[in-house]
Design an enzyme around this catalytic site. Structure first.
Site, PDB file in Angstrom:
ATOM      1  N   ASP A  31     -13.015  37.378 156.895  1.00  0.00           N
ATOM      2  CA  ASP A  31     -12.896  37.080 158.323  1.00  0.00           C
ATOM      3  C   ASP A  31     -13.845  36.165 158.768  1.00  0.00           C
ATOM      4  OD1 ASP A  31     -12.194  37.073 160.869  1.00  0.00           O
ATOM      5  OD2 ASP A  31     -12.435  39.313 160.529  1.00  0.00           O
ATOM      6  N   GLU A  81     -39.803  23.270 152.663  1.00  0.00           N
ATOM      7  CA  GLU A  81     -39.714  24.375 151.698  1.00  0.00           C
ATOM      8  C   GLU A  81     -38.498  23.836 150.679  1.00  0.00           C
ATOM      9  OE1 GLU A  81     -37.941  28.148 152.941  1.00  0.00           O
ATOM     10  OE2 GLU A  81     -38.064  27.367 154.669  1.00  0.00           O
ATOM     11  N   CYS A 113     -40.454  27.919 156.312  1.00  0.00           N
ATOM     12  CA  CYS A 113     -40.542  27.665 158.022  1.00  0.00           C
ATOM     13  C   CYS A 113     -40.639  27.563 158.619  1.00  0.00           C
ATOM     14  CB  CYS A 113     -38.641  29.002 158.005  1.00  0.00           C
ATOM     15  SG  CYS A 113     -37.694  29.414 157.604  1.00  0.00           S
ATOM     16  N   THR A 154     -24.850  30.622 156.544  1.00  0.00           N
ATOM     17  CA  THR A 154     -25.827  29.641 156.900  1.00  0.00           C
ATOM     18  C   THR A 154     -26.319  28.787 156.301  1.00  0.00           C
ATOM     19  OG1 THR A 154     -27.501  31.429 155.634  1.00  0.00           O
ATOM     20  CG2 THR A 154     -26.681  32.303 157.313  1.00  0.00           C
ATOM     21  N   SER A 203     -34.770  40.543 154.809  1.00  0.00           N
ATOM     22  CA  SER A 203     -35.191  39.090 155.715  1.00  0.00           C
ATOM     23  C   SER A 203     -35.052  39.937 157.661  1.00  0.00           C
ATOM     24  CB  SER A 203     -34.790  38.108 154.967  1.00  0.00           C
ATOM     25  OG  SER A 203     -33.446  38.173 155.464  1.00  0.00           O
ATOM     26  N   HIS A 235     -37.195  30.849 165.742  1.00  0.00           N
ATOM     27  CA  HIS A 235     -36.254  30.156 164.342  1.00  0.00           C
ATOM     28  C   HIS A 235     -35.395  31.230 164.308  1.00  0.00           C
ATOM     29  CE1 HIS A 235     -36.290  29.339 160.645  1.00  0.00           C
ATOM     30  NE2 HIS A 235     -36.308  30.710 159.811  1.00  0.00           N
ATOM     31  N   LYS A 244     -30.103  38.673 168.679  1.00  0.00           N
ATOM     32  CA  LYS A 244     -30.965  40.163 168.031  1.00  0.00           C
ATOM     33  C   LYS A 244     -32.209  39.719 168.809  1.00  0.00           C
ATOM     34  CE  LYS A 244     -27.943  40.151 163.663  1.00  0.00           C
ATOM     35  NZ  LYS A 244     -27.120  41.728 163.931  1.00  0.00           N
ATOM     36  N   ASN A 279     -28.377  25.703 159.254  1.00  0.00           N
ATOM     37  CA  ASN A 279     -30.752  25.986 158.979  1.00  0.00           C
ATOM     38  C   ASN A 279     -30.722  24.888 158.227  1.00  0.00           C
ATOM     39  OD1 ASN A 279     -32.740  27.304 158.830  1.00  0.00           O
ATOM     40  ND2 ASN A 279     -32.301  28.814 157.394  1.00  0.00           N
TER      41      ASN A 279
HETATM   42  N1  CAA Z   1     -15.962  40.028 163.099  1.00  0.00           N
HETATM   43  C1  CAA Z   1     -17.284  39.894 163.607  1.00  0.00           C
HETATM   44  N2  CAA Z   1     -18.399  39.808 163.047  1.00  0.00           N
HETATM   45  C2  CAA Z   1     -17.999  40.277 161.920  1.00  0.00           C
HETATM   46  C3  CAA Z   1     -17.249  40.817 161.732  1.00  0.00           C
HETATM   47  C4  CAA Z   1     -15.318  39.935 161.977  1.00  0.00           C
HETATM   48  N3  CAA Z   1     -14.701  40.451 160.916  1.00  0.00           N
HETATM   49  N4  CAA Z   1     -17.379  40.475 160.204  1.00  0.00           N
HETATM   50  C5  CAA Z   1     -18.915  41.246 160.003  1.00  0.00           C
HETATM   51  N5  CAA Z   1     -19.090  40.735 161.277  1.00  0.00           N
HETATM   52  C6  CAA Z   1     -20.426  40.822 161.657  1.00  0.00           C
HETATM   53  C7  CAA Z   1     -21.532  41.992 161.304  1.00  0.00           C
HETATM   54  O1  CAA Z   1     -21.282  43.195 161.694  1.00  0.00           O
HETATM   55  C8  CAA Z   1     -22.601  40.911 161.391  1.00  0.00           C
HETATM   56  O2  CAA Z   1     -23.686  41.402 162.386  1.00  0.00           O
HETATM   57  P1  CAA Z   1     -24.591  42.558 163.150  1.00  0.00           P
HETATM   58  O3  CAA Z   1     -25.232  41.800 162.157  1.00  0.00           O
HETATM   59  O4  CAA Z   1     -24.824  41.806 164.614  1.00  0.00           O
HETATM   60  O5  CAA Z   1     -24.102  44.275 162.939  1.00  0.00           O
HETATM   61  C9  CAA Z   1     -22.834  39.699 160.786  1.00  0.00           C
HETATM   62  O6  CAA Z   1     -21.359  39.578 161.080  1.00  0.00           O
HETATM   63  C10 CAA Z   1     -22.660  39.887 159.464  1.00  0.00           C
HETATM   64  O7  CAA Z   1     -21.952  40.398 159.102  1.00  0.00           O
HETATM   65  P2  CAA Z   1     -22.586  41.292 157.272  1.00  0.00           P
HETATM   66  O8  CAA Z   1     -24.466  41.913 157.767  1.00  0.00           O
HETATM   67  O9  CAA Z   1     -22.021  41.827 156.829  1.00  0.00           O
HETATM   68  O10 CAA Z   1     -22.912  39.948 156.463  1.00  0.00           O
HETATM   69  P3  CAA Z   1     -23.515  39.824 155.176  1.00  0.00           P
HETATM   70  O11 CAA Z   1     -23.732  40.916 154.602  1.00  0.00           O
HETATM   71  O12 CAA Z   1     -22.720  39.205 154.043  1.00  0.00           O
HETATM   72  O13 CAA Z   1     -24.380  38.795 155.214  1.00  0.00           O
HETATM   73  C11 CAA Z   1     -26.837  38.214 155.769  1.00  0.00           C
HETATM   74  C12 CAA Z   1     -25.424  37.938 156.034  1.00  0.00           C
HETATM   75  C13 CAA Z   1     -27.696  38.983 155.081  1.00  0.00           C
HETATM   76  C14 CAA Z   1     -27.660  36.702 157.036  1.00  0.00           C
HETATM   77  C15 CAA Z   1     -26.548  36.109 154.752  1.00  0.00           C
HETATM   78  O14 CAA Z   1     -25.903  35.624 155.344  1.00  0.00           O
HETATM   79  C16 CAA Z   1     -27.813  36.040 154.409  1.00  0.00           C
HETATM   80  O15 CAA Z   1     -28.577  36.192 153.246  1.00  0.00           O
HETATM   81  N6  CAA Z   1     -28.946  34.305 154.679  1.00  0.00           N
HETATM   82  C17 CAA Z   1     -29.873  34.348 154.348  1.00  0.00           C
HETATM   83  C18 CAA Z   1     -30.362  34.839 154.724  1.00  0.00           C
HETATM   84  C19 CAA Z   1     -31.432  35.028 156.228  1.00  0.00           C
HETATM   85  O16 CAA Z   1     -30.842  34.090 157.285  1.00  0.00           O
HETATM   86  N7  CAA Z   1     -32.059  35.445 156.654  1.00  0.00           N
HETATM   87  C20 CAA Z   1     -32.951  35.491 158.477  1.00  0.00           C
HETATM   88  C21 CAA Z   1     -34.100  36.187 158.339  1.00  0.00           C
HETATM   89  S1  CAA Z   1     -34.374  35.320 157.193  1.00  0.00           S
HETATM   90  C22 CAA Z   1     -35.706  33.525 158.096  1.00  0.00           C
HETATM   91  O17 CAA Z   1     -35.060  33.847 159.671  1.00  0.00           O
HETATM   92  C23 CAA Z   1     -35.912  32.712 157.250  1.00  0.00           C
HETATM   93  C24 CAA Z   1     -35.073  31.692 156.616  1.00  0.00           C
HETATM   94  O18 CAA Z   1     -34.295  30.772 157.482  1.00  0.00           O
HETATM   95  C25 CAA Z   1     -33.668  32.161 155.970  1.00  0.00           C
END
Ligand code: CAA
Length: 407
Positions: A31, A81, A113, A154, A203, A235, A244, A279
């Site tokens: 979606d 990195e 980062c 991301t 994370s 960040h 958040k 990112n």
């Molecule tokens: N409409 C609107 N919102 C929706 C939706 C829809 N149809 N479907 C899902 N969402 C929302 C979810 O509710 C969620 O929001 P909340 O967290 O507020 O509840 C959001 O969209 C993401 O959905 P999921 O959590 O289900 O997504 P996911 O599990 O597929 O992946 C993620 C999300 C874990 C961030 C993934 O993209 C990822 O692993 N990214 C890389 C790691 C990362 O960025 N980590 C951040 C902290 S680490 C850091 O900061 C260092 C760095 O630079 C990497």
């Protein structure tokens, strides 16, 4: 009154190609609202095969040094990195590409980062000891998680150049800070991999824990409270993460739930550039700061900004700075907006071809096709050495079709 060390000049660079996340979502049978609303990302920058962290950094650095006497540079510190060599610093390639004097030191620094923030703290100490010197920090990264992975929406790419001096023009840093370090495996990239490994949900938890702990340290060190800030930068692995984090900070400091209006004022201008670049790891907090200074409609002179830097693995710092009176005269608003608006929009198959391009690892000569729309490019490989060059007018593809024709 004595002014603290701070930022004299800022410049940002992102590659000239991007992918819309709604289109990516459709191809991945997701979606689109998940990527756009759930993660807060609209587009991601995509580096072509002839760009890497060195060329992106050189493109940002040359702009940040416009009009600066480079004889005053003590060092150029490269934070990344997505490094290209285990031994030689990426800073040395940039040093050569932009013609820095041989008296200017060049080295690389790493802690995910947060490496750029460690460099910034080192630079402040140095220019405080030697107010006649300047330090250029370049933070440059390509965020790669893999096609079809949860991390894919991301991804992104970009570089920041930050000139630190004892005579700042944009932002003067407060000396206080709070830091937090813990050995965790939330995100890492083994030497034999091109993509990062990440425990996504964990994370996010660790990011928020590191924010609480760094804030505690900052508050103890400075005595400042949430209400002492009018703007906040975080960040930005994806922009919803900042929302958040900001709600979390408000809760732990007793502000209760923030309204949409609070988020708009405190935070949203800092998210605008990242929303369309994705990112950029070490650069992302400072892309956020640039976005804040360049897109916030209010005059921020004299306002104190809170900054949270997080590097997975993990190390984090909370710190702050005060915006200086004539900051608006130092900004590169038109240049940055043009760079973002003029990017070529890729289709998903075109993005995948860029993504899957690999340089040879066997040492044979290899020449990259000209794709870049920047000033510097990776021309190829010779004898296991990366060859960089300045782009000549004739080498630049002048149309999107020409840029893409030989992907
Ligand atoms: N409409 C609107 N919102 C929706 C939706 C829809 N149809 N479907 C899902 N969402 C929302 C979810 O509710 C969620 O929001 P909340 O967290 O507020 O509840 C959001 O969209 C993401 O959905 P999921 O959590 O289900 O997504 P996911 O599990 O597929 O992946 C993620 C999300 C874990 C961030 C993934 O993209 C990822 O692993 N990214 C890389 C790691 C990362 O960025 N980590 C951040 C902290 S680490 C850091 O900061 C260092 C760095 O630079 C990497």
């Amino acid at each position: 009154m004595k002014m603290n060390a701070g930022i004299e000049s800022l410049a940002f660079y992102t590659p000239g190609f991007s992918l819309g996340l709604e289109e990516l979502a459709r191809h991945r049978r997701q979606d689109p609202r998940k990527f756009v609303e759930g993660l807060g990302q609209h587009r991601m920058s995509v580096p072509p095969p002839d760009e890497d962290v060195v060329t992106m950094a050189a493109n940002a650095a040359v702009r940040a040094l416009d009009g600066v006497d480079t004889a005053s540079l003590d060092s150029i510190i490269f934070a990344t990195e997505s490094g290209i060599d285990q031994s030689k610093a990426a800073a040395i390639y940039v040093h050569q590409l932009i013609g820095l004097p041989t008296t200017c030191k060049a080295f690389e620094i790493k802690q995910a980062c947060c490496g750029s923030t460690a460099a910034l703290q080192m630079a402040q100490a140095l220019v405080t000891l030697r107010p006649d010197r300047r330090v250029l920090i370049v933070a440059s990264d390509v965020a790669r998680y893999g096609l079809g992975t949860p991390g894919e929406p991301t991804q992104g790419a970009g570089a920041m150049a930050i000139l630190v001096s004892a005579t700042p023009k944009l932002l003067s840093f407060d000396p206080e800070s709070g830091s937090y370090t813990e050995d965790v495996m939330d995100f890492w990239r083994p030497n034999y991999m091109d993509e990062a490994l990440v425990d996504g949900k964990y994370s996010i938890k660790i990011y928020l824990k590191a924010l609480s702990e760094s804030w505690k340290g900052y508050h103890a060190d400075s005595g400042r409270a949430f209400a002492d800030f009018t703007r906040f930068c975080y960040h930005l692995p994806f922009t919803r993460m900042a929302e958040k984090a900001h709600r979390h900070l408000a809760r732990i400091t007793g502000q209760g739930d923030l309204t949409e209006a609070d988020l708009e004022t405190h935070l949203r201008p800092s998210l605008r550039y990242n929303q369309v670049t994705g990112n950029s790891y070490t650069a992302s907090l400072y892309v956020g700061l640039t976005s804040l200074l360049e897109t916030d409609p209010a005059d921020l002179s004299g306002q104190r900004i809170g900054l949270f830097s997080y590097g997975s693995g993990c190390m984090a710092s909370y710190f702050s700075g005060v915006v200086l009176k004539d900051y608006r005269n130092q900004l590169r608003i038109d240049e940055h907006r043009r760079m973002l608006d003029d990017r070529i929009e890729l289709t998903v198959p075109e993005y995948e071809r860029f993504y899957e391009h690999r340089l040879p690892v066997t040492g044979e000569d290899y020449a990259t096709t000209v794709h870049t729309r920047g000033r510097f490019r990776l021309a190829g490989i010779h004898d296991h050495k990366r060859i960089y060059e300045q782009v000549t007018a004739t080498a630049v593809p002048v149309t999107p079709e020409a840029a893409l024709s030989s992907v």
